[in-house]
Write a protein that holds these residues in place. Sequence first.
Motif, PDB file in Angstrom:
ATOM      1  N   ILE A 214       0.668  -0.776   0.028  1.00  0.00           N
ATOM      2  CA  ILE A 214       0.163  -0.139   0.069  1.00  0.00           C
ATOM      3  C   ILE A 214       0.519   1.099   0.147  1.00  0.00           C
ATOM      4  O   ILE A 214       0.553   2.279  -0.099  1.00  0.00           O
ATOM      5  N   TYR A 215       2.249   0.881   0.133  1.00  0.00           N
ATOM      6  CA  TYR A 215       3.150   2.467   0.102  1.00  0.00           C
ATOM      7  C   TYR A 215       3.783   2.183  -0.519  1.00  0.00           C
ATOM      8  O   TYR A 215       4.903   3.060  -1.281  1.00  0.00           O
ATOM      9  N   GLY A 216       3.745   1.288  -1.810  1.00  0.00           N
ATOM     10  CA  GLY A 216       3.387   1.233  -3.487  1.00  0.00           C
ATOM     11  C   GLY A 216       5.238   1.118  -3.691  1.00  0.00           C
ATOM     12  O   GLY A 216       6.004   0.472  -4.781  1.00  0.00           O
ATOM     13  N   LEU A 217       5.356   0.304  -2.472  1.00  0.00           N
ATOM     14  CA  LEU A 217       7.107  -1.231  -2.394  1.00  0.00           C
ATOM     15  C   LEU A 217       6.624  -2.027  -3.545  1.00  0.00           C
ATOM     16  O   LEU A 217       5.627  -2.656  -3.032  1.00  0.00           O
ATOM     17  N   PRO A 218       7.551  -2.374  -3.831  1.00  0.00           N
ATOM     18  CA  PRO A 218       7.441  -3.602  -4.366  1.00  0.00           C
ATOM     19  C   PRO A 218       7.576  -5.059  -4.667  1.00  0.00           C
ATOM     20  O   PRO A 218       8.226  -5.153  -3.039  1.00  0.00           O
ATOM     21  N   VAL A 219       6.885  -5.588  -4.757  1.00  0.00           N
ATOM     22  CA  VAL A 219       6.295  -7.218  -3.317  1.00  0.00           C
ATOM     23  C   VAL A 219       6.456  -8.691  -4.109  1.00  0.00           C
ATOM     24  O   VAL A 219       7.659  -9.341  -3.898  1.00  0.00           O
ATOM     25  N   ALA A 220       6.284  -8.519  -5.861  1.00  0.00           N
ATOM     26  CA  ALA A 220       6.583  -9.836  -6.386  1.00  0.00           C
ATOM     27  C   ALA A 220       5.891  -9.689  -7.664  1.00  0.00           C
ATOM     28  O   ALA A 220       5.435  -8.017  -7.541  1.00  0.00           O
ATOM     29  N   THR A 221       6.421  -9.554  -8.695  1.00  0.00           N
ATOM     30  CA  THR A 221       6.021  -9.785 -10.153  1.00  0.00           C
ATOM     31  C   THR A 221       5.494 -11.379 -10.342  1.00  0.00           C
ATOM     32  O   THR A 221       6.331 -11.607 -10.483  1.00  0.00           O
TER      33      THR A 221
END
Length: 241
Positions: A214-221
């Motif tokens: 929710i903070y715009g940080l990448p988690v996964a692709t």
Amino acid sequence: MKKRMIALAALGALASGGAMAQQAGDWVVGAGWFHLSPQDSSKPLTVTSPVQSVLAGSGASVSDSDTLGLNATYFIDSHWAVEGVFGVPPKFKLNGTGTLGRVGQLGEARQWSPTILGKYFFNEGNDAFRPFVGLGATYVWYSDVKLTPNLQSALASQFHQSPFAVNTTAKLDSKFAPVINVGAAYQFDKHWGISFSVSYIPLKTKAKLTTTSIYGLPVATSEASLKLNPIVTYVAATYRF
């Protein structure tokens, strides 16, 4: 007197046939209905980062769709023509299969696919009934790509995250694709007619998914390859200028 009437009838028939003739410089425009029926298949959803893995047995299928179509044809001569085909972008629904079947609908998107065709018309220009074949290309891209809350939750679970802590967006690759077309046209009079055609488009695309916090940080692709290969039928009323 009888011979004169026969001669006049023959001249009338010739005049009527000539009025329907398609010749160099003619424009024919049409409006009608597209039905798009994907002959689809897919590869399993693959997580590409942070650690590569495959969601075994997962898959997706694409729904049929209908939309309004428009076409404009220019006759180079009485047999050869160039046609542009357009349409209101149809909306397709993507549904889960295999291990994603429990998710139900995965998402939806609108498909844009303007097409240019070279066409050859059989029979003569003054024949009312004219079968044709065509070959051309389309450029396909997608807009309004949306993922369902069910898929959002499934992906969050896959990445060991709360559904409220992450968000996944998707993008579908744009592609050029060939178009194979067959059909027939029937001219009622000098101006009005009807046409029916069937097209096959060997088409595949790749869905690329990006999950962020929710903070715009990448988690996964992740990504999944789809073969659409739609069969497209088109029925149109036509008007010749």
